[in-house]
Design a protein around this motif. Structure first.
Motif, PDB file in Angstrom:
ATOM      1  N   TYR A 123      39.610  12.829  -1.578  1.00  0.00           N
ATOM      2  CA  TYR A 123      38.945  11.651  -2.104  1.00  0.00           C
ATOM      3  C   TYR A 123      37.565  11.977  -1.879  1.00  0.00           C
ATOM      4  CZ  TYR A 123      37.897   6.651  -2.274  1.00  0.00           C
ATOM      5  OH  TYR A 123      37.461   5.406  -2.790  1.00  0.00           O
ATOM      6  N   LYS A 183      30.581  -2.264  -8.192  1.00  0.00           N
ATOM      7  CA  LYS A 183      31.208  -1.815  -7.124  1.00  0.00           C
ATOM      8  C   LYS A 183      30.548  -1.910  -5.687  1.00  0.00           C
ATOM      9  CE  LYS A 183      34.579   1.426  -5.956  1.00  0.00           C
ATOM     10  NZ  LYS A 183      35.712   0.698  -5.622  1.00  0.00           N
ATOM     11  N   ALA A 283      42.489   5.227  -5.862  1.00  0.00           N
ATOM     12  CA  ALA A 283      43.194   5.270  -4.662  1.00  0.00           C
ATOM     13  C   ALA A 283      44.302   4.844  -4.700  1.00  0.00           C
ATOM     14  CB  ALA A 283      42.271   4.351  -3.676  1.00  0.00           C
TER      15      ALA A 283
HETATM   16  C1  COI Z   1      39.321   3.398  -5.211  1.00  0.00           C
HETATM   17  O1  COI Z   1      40.230   3.169  -5.853  1.00  0.00           O
HETATM   18  O2  COI Z   1      38.553   4.613  -5.365  1.00  0.00           O
HETATM   19  C2  COI Z   1      38.596   2.363  -4.332  1.00  0.00           C
HETATM   20  O3  COI Z   1      37.382   2.523  -4.014  1.00  0.00           O
HETATM   21  C3  COI Z   1      39.447   1.526  -3.741  1.00  0.00           C
HETATM   22  C4  COI Z   1      39.312   0.981  -2.476  1.00  0.00           C
HETATM   23  C5  COI Z   1      39.438   2.240  -1.421  1.00  0.00           C
HETATM   24  C6  COI Z   1      38.072   0.216  -2.120  1.00  0.00           C
END
Ligand code: COI
Ligand code: PLP
Length: 339
Positions: A123, A183, A283
């Protein structure tokens, strides 16, 4: 490095070796700095601490079977972060700088990019904050852009198993002409109370309605909403939801698969006629929704066979992940490599 159980990673913070930073001062972006500290030192009167000058992005780096690391549509994240910056008067991060810093953060932490085959990814969290000092309500003159990364599994612990969601009517995530379409952290602050209450009541997430009329579905706390019926992919159009890059991609893929695609207002009443429902995002990937309860009206909606993702959601999920991990042809040029 500790032993990581790649197949059991939660979606959460994971300390890696480096993060990458760049400061905006005197009207320009400075040199890229590499840090191994998770701490940031900022002035107590920085605008990010008081007036919400803060925006972030969420992306992933995927390792293919060939060992190569892929980014998915990073340009869209760069552009969205610029729109977020414009929306709350922060300095824009140039696209090239965004890409360079994201790539650098991934490369420096390459050993944390999960190996192929575990459904996990690295991530990437780009963050832009106002670091300049203001006590009156004004935009800062100084900013920090930083990128940190960490290996994660899917956002909802259920993975690709159907989740239960709750429609709330006593809280709004964002105002019709507010900041829902960008965002910024404030939107998430606004969603916390209802989200935590929903979790305590046994739901994976909330579904917010559009705030003005409360007739139409907006989105889930951390993901967009879609529904499927009559070979049609249906997703809300609203000024107060985040334009999801995953959703944008799913719309294209649905069209490629011969489905009809409708981006329009989706009344809550229509839930009863949907064959499948899901939440989508970087995510969340695709999280099938098995059931939605309306907290206030007591109405319940169920989708498909209990405990099973529907056929279209499954097809879309496989195709999306296939493109992201390099298993499927990248016909739209969405994938780039970090080498
Ligand atoms: C994502 O999907 O990357 C997000 O930022 C969602 C969440 C963790 C805020
Ligand atoms: N909606 C919200 C509120 C989000 O936080 C996210 C995550 O970024 C999404 C939707 C999904 O957007 P994307 O597919 O670009 O990750």
């Amino acid at each position: 490095m500790q032993n990581i159980d790649w197949g059991k990673l939660p979606f959460g913070y994971f300390q890696t070796d480096y993060n990458v930073r760049c400061y905006y001062r005197n009207g320009e972006w400075g040199k890229i700095e590499v840090s191994s500290s998770p701490q940031v030192s900022i002035h107590m009167a920085a605008t990010c601490l008081h007036y919400g000058q803060q925006a972030f992005e969420g992306m992933k780096a995927y390792r293919g079977r060939d060992g190569r690391i892929r980014l998915f549509r990073w340009e869209e994240n760069a552009k969205r972060m610029q729109r977020s910056a414009d929306g709350i008067l922060m300095s824009r991060v140039p696209e090239e700088l965004f890409h360079e810093m994201v790539s650098k953060a991934v490369r420096l932490n390459e050993k944390y990019v999960p190996p192929f085959g575990h459904g996990a990814a690295l991530y990437i969290r780009p963050l832009l904050i106002g670091t300049g000092v203001q006590v009156g309500v004004n935009p800062a003159k100084e900013y920090l852009f930083l990128v940190f990364v960490g290996p994660v599994g899917p956002y909802f612990k259920e993975g690709f198993n159907p989740v239960k969601m709750q429609i709330v009517r006593d809280y709004d995530r964002a105002a019709p002409q507010g900041t829902g379409h960008i965002k910024v952290g404030g939107n998430y602050a606004g969603s916390l109370f209802a989200s935590e209450r929903a979790k305590a009541e046994g739901y994976a997430s909330v579904i917010f309605l559009e705030a003005k009329e409360k007739i139409y579905i907006d989105e889930a706390g951390p993901a967009n909403f879609f529904g499927i019926k009559d070979n049609t992919y249906i997703t809300p159009k609203s000024s107060s939801i985040l334009p999801s890059i995953t959703n944008m991609s799913l719309m294209q893929m649905a069209e490629d698969m011969g489905m009809k695609v409708e981006r329009r207002e989706v009344p809550v009443d229509e839930l009863g006629s949907l064959e499948e429902a899901g939440a989508c995002g970087t995510a969340a990937i695709i999280s099938p929704i098995g059931r939605i309860d309306d907290r206030e009206t007591g109405q319940s909606y169920t989708f498909g066979k209990e405990g099973e993702a529907g056929p279209w959601s499954t097809k879309l999920f496989k195709k999306l992940q296939g493109i992201q991990y390099g298993e499927e042809p990248d016909t739209h040029g969405w994938v780039s490599f970090v080498d």
